[in-house]
Design a protein around this motif. Structure first.
Motif, PDB file in Angstrom:
ATOM      1  N   VAL A   1      44.370  40.015  23.341  1.00 25.51           N
ATOM      2  CA  VAL A   1      44.702  40.059  24.770  1.00 25.51           C
ATOM      3  C   VAL A   1      43.831  39.063  25.539  1.00 25.51           C
ATOM      4  O   VAL A   1      44.329  38.297  26.369  1.00 25.51           O
ATOM      5  CB  VAL A   1      44.548  41.488  25.339  1.00 25.51           C
TER       6      VAL A   1
ATOM      7  N   GLN B   1      47.072  37.537  38.462  1.00 25.49           N
ATOM      8  CA  GLN B   1      46.490  38.668  37.740  1.00 25.49           C
ATOM      9  C   GLN B   1      45.372  39.314  38.565  1.00 25.49           C
ATOM     10  O   GLN B   1      44.707  38.650  39.350  1.00 25.49           O
ATOM     11  CB  GLN B   1      45.929  38.217  36.390  1.00 25.49           C
TER      12      GLN B   1
ATOM     13  N   ARG C   1      45.567  50.034  33.335  1.00 21.62           N
ATOM     14  CA  ARG C   1      45.291  48.676  32.856  1.00 21.62           C
ATOM     15  C   ARG C   1      46.082  48.372  31.590  1.00 21.62           C
ATOM     16  O   ARG C   1      46.619  47.291  31.419  1.00 21.62           O
ATOM     17  CB  ARG C   1      43.788  48.486  32.619  1.00 21.62           C
TER      18      ARG C   1
ATOM     19  N   HIS D   1      49.607  47.648  32.526  1.00 21.21           N
ATOM     20  CA  HIS D   1      49.731  46.301  33.111  1.00 21.21           C
ATOM     21  C   HIS D   1      49.731  45.243  32.010  1.00 21.21           C
ATOM     22  O   HIS D   1      50.587  44.356  32.002  1.00 21.21           O
ATOM     23  CB  HIS D   1      48.592  46.033  34.097  1.00 21.21           C
ATOM     24  N   VAL D   2      48.782  45.333  31.110  1.00 18.41           N
ATOM     25  CA  VAL D   2      48.686  44.337  30.033  1.00 18.41           C
ATOM     26  C   VAL D   2      49.906  44.425  29.126  1.00 18.41           C
ATOM     27  O   VAL D   2      50.498  43.405  28.759  1.00 18.41           O
ATOM     28  CB  VAL D   2      47.377  44.498  29.232  1.00 18.41           C
TER      29      VAL D   2
ATOM     30  N   TRP E   1      40.123  42.122  37.262  1.00 20.14           N
ATOM     31  CA  TRP E   1      39.633  42.615  35.975  1.00 20.14           C
ATOM     32  C   TRP E   1      40.224  41.819  34.820  1.00 20.14           C
ATOM     33  O   TRP E   1      39.588  41.694  33.777  1.00 20.14           O
ATOM     34  CB  TRP E   1      39.853  44.114  35.808  1.00 20.14           C
ATOM     35  N   VAL E   2      41.414  41.244  34.965  1.00 17.26           N
ATOM     36  CA  VAL E   2      41.985  40.387  33.925  1.00 17.26           C
ATOM     37  C   VAL E   2      41.207  39.078  33.878  1.00 17.26           C
ATOM     38  O   VAL E   2      40.944  38.542  32.806  1.00 17.26           O
ATOM     39  CB  VAL E   2      43.492  40.137  34.151  1.00 17.26           C
ATOM     40  N   HIS E   3      40.819  38.564  35.044  1.00 14.94           N
ATOM     41  CA  HIS E   3      39.998  37.350  35.091  1.00 14.94           C
ATOM     42  C   HIS E   3      38.690  37.578  34.343  1.00 14.94           C
ATOM     43  O   HIS E   3      38.248  36.715  33.582  1.00 14.94           O
ATOM     44  CB  HIS E   3      39.705  36.953  36.550  1.00 14.94           C
TER      45      HIS E   3
ATOM     46  N   PHE F   1      45.127  35.562  27.690  1.00 11.43           N
ATOM     47  CA  PHE F   1      44.837  35.215  29.083  1.00 11.43           C
ATOM     48  C   PHE F   1      43.866  34.043  29.205  1.00 11.43           C
ATOM     49  O   PHE F   1      43.832  33.378  30.225  1.00 11.43           O
ATOM     50  CB  PHE F   1      44.290  36.428  29.842  1.00 11.43           C
TER      51      PHE F   1
ATOM     52  N   VAL G   1      43.270  46.836  25.700  1.00 16.67           N
ATOM     53  CA  VAL G   1      43.031  45.893  26.799  1.00 16.67           C
ATOM     54  C   VAL G   1      41.873  44.957  26.479  1.00 16.67           C
ATOM     55  O   VAL G   1      41.929  43.762  26.766  1.00 16.67           O
ATOM     56  CB  VAL G   1      42.778  46.648  28.125  1.00 16.67           C
TER      57      VAL G   1
ATOM     58  N   LEU H   1      38.125  39.776  31.967  1.00 15.88           N
ATOM     59  CA  LEU H   1      38.465  39.918  30.554  1.00 15.88           C
ATOM     60  C   LEU H   1      38.598  38.557  29.876  1.00 15.88           C
ATOM     61  O   LEU H   1      38.119  38.354  28.771  1.00 15.88           O
ATOM     62  CB  LEU H   1      39.770  40.705  30.433  1.00 15.88           C
TER      63      LEU H   1
ATOM     64  N   THR I   1      52.774  42.679  30.406  1.00 13.51           N
ATOM     65  CA  THR I   1      52.567  41.252  30.625  1.00 13.51           C
ATOM     66  C   THR I   1      52.610  40.442  29.337  1.00 13.51           C
ATOM     67  O   THR I   1      53.162  39.350  29.323  1.00 13.51           O
ATOM     68  CB  THR I   1      51.203  41.028  31.322  1.00 13.51           C
TER      69      THR I   1
END
Length: 163
Positions: free
Chosen positions: A104, A120, A18, A21-22, A123-125, A108, A99, A127, A25
């Motif tokens: 962060v 995305q 994760r 990924h972040v 889990w980003v949603h 987002f 994260v 977050l 991004t």
């Protein structure tokens, strides 16, 4: 009714994935703020432990004796330091704090990252506090399908062709 999955504890490998990924991004300015926030969120004793592990792995001059959150962010600009961070035992804790950091989440939620939310992972949603649901209950476009077009044309024009 939508069933929610039970939350499970993330493994260190999932936390590192994760983080990667972040990190890939967000822009560097957000990453700097996230590193500083992550380092601040870690208890002082664990900070010293992480710094000790980094000192053992990195060249002598890389990690200063006392590191502030902003200095830690500057240190993490170095690719070798980031590579070392993900390999040390305390690295997953820093990755998870990175994260989950406010910079962060803000990126987002309302920054440029909010424009890419459709691309995305869920889990980003979570977050960012976005509700995740399938687009139009599973329909991914707003145009009529082939059969929908044929029936509309037949009704509107009297044409009986079969599309």
């Amino acid at each position: 009714m939508k069933k929610r999955r039970a939350q499970h504890a993330l493994t260190p490998d999932e936390q590192i994935a994760r983080y990667a990924h972040v990190l890939g991004t967000v822009p560097a300015s957000v990453a700097d703020k996230a590193y500083a926030a992550a380092f601040s969120a870690i208890p002082p004793a664990q900070r010293e432990d992480i710094l000790g592990q980094l000192r053992a792995e990195l060249p002598d001059a890389s990690v200063p004796a006392s590191v502030s959150p902003d200095s830690f962010a500057m240190l993490m600009r170095d690719l070798l330091a980031r590579n070392t961070l993900v390999r040390i035992p305390g690295g997953a804790m820093v990755a998870a704090a990175f994260v989950a950091s406010a910079p962060v989440a803000s990126y987002f939620r309302s920054g440029a990252g909010s424009l890419t939310m459709d691309h995305q992972p869920p889990w980003v949603h979570q977050l960012a506090g976005h509700e995740t649901a399938p687009v139009d209950g599973g329909r991914t476009h707003h145009r009529y399908g082939i059969s929908g077009l044929a029936s509309l044309d037949n009704e509107n024009t009297g044409d009986s062709r079969d599309w």
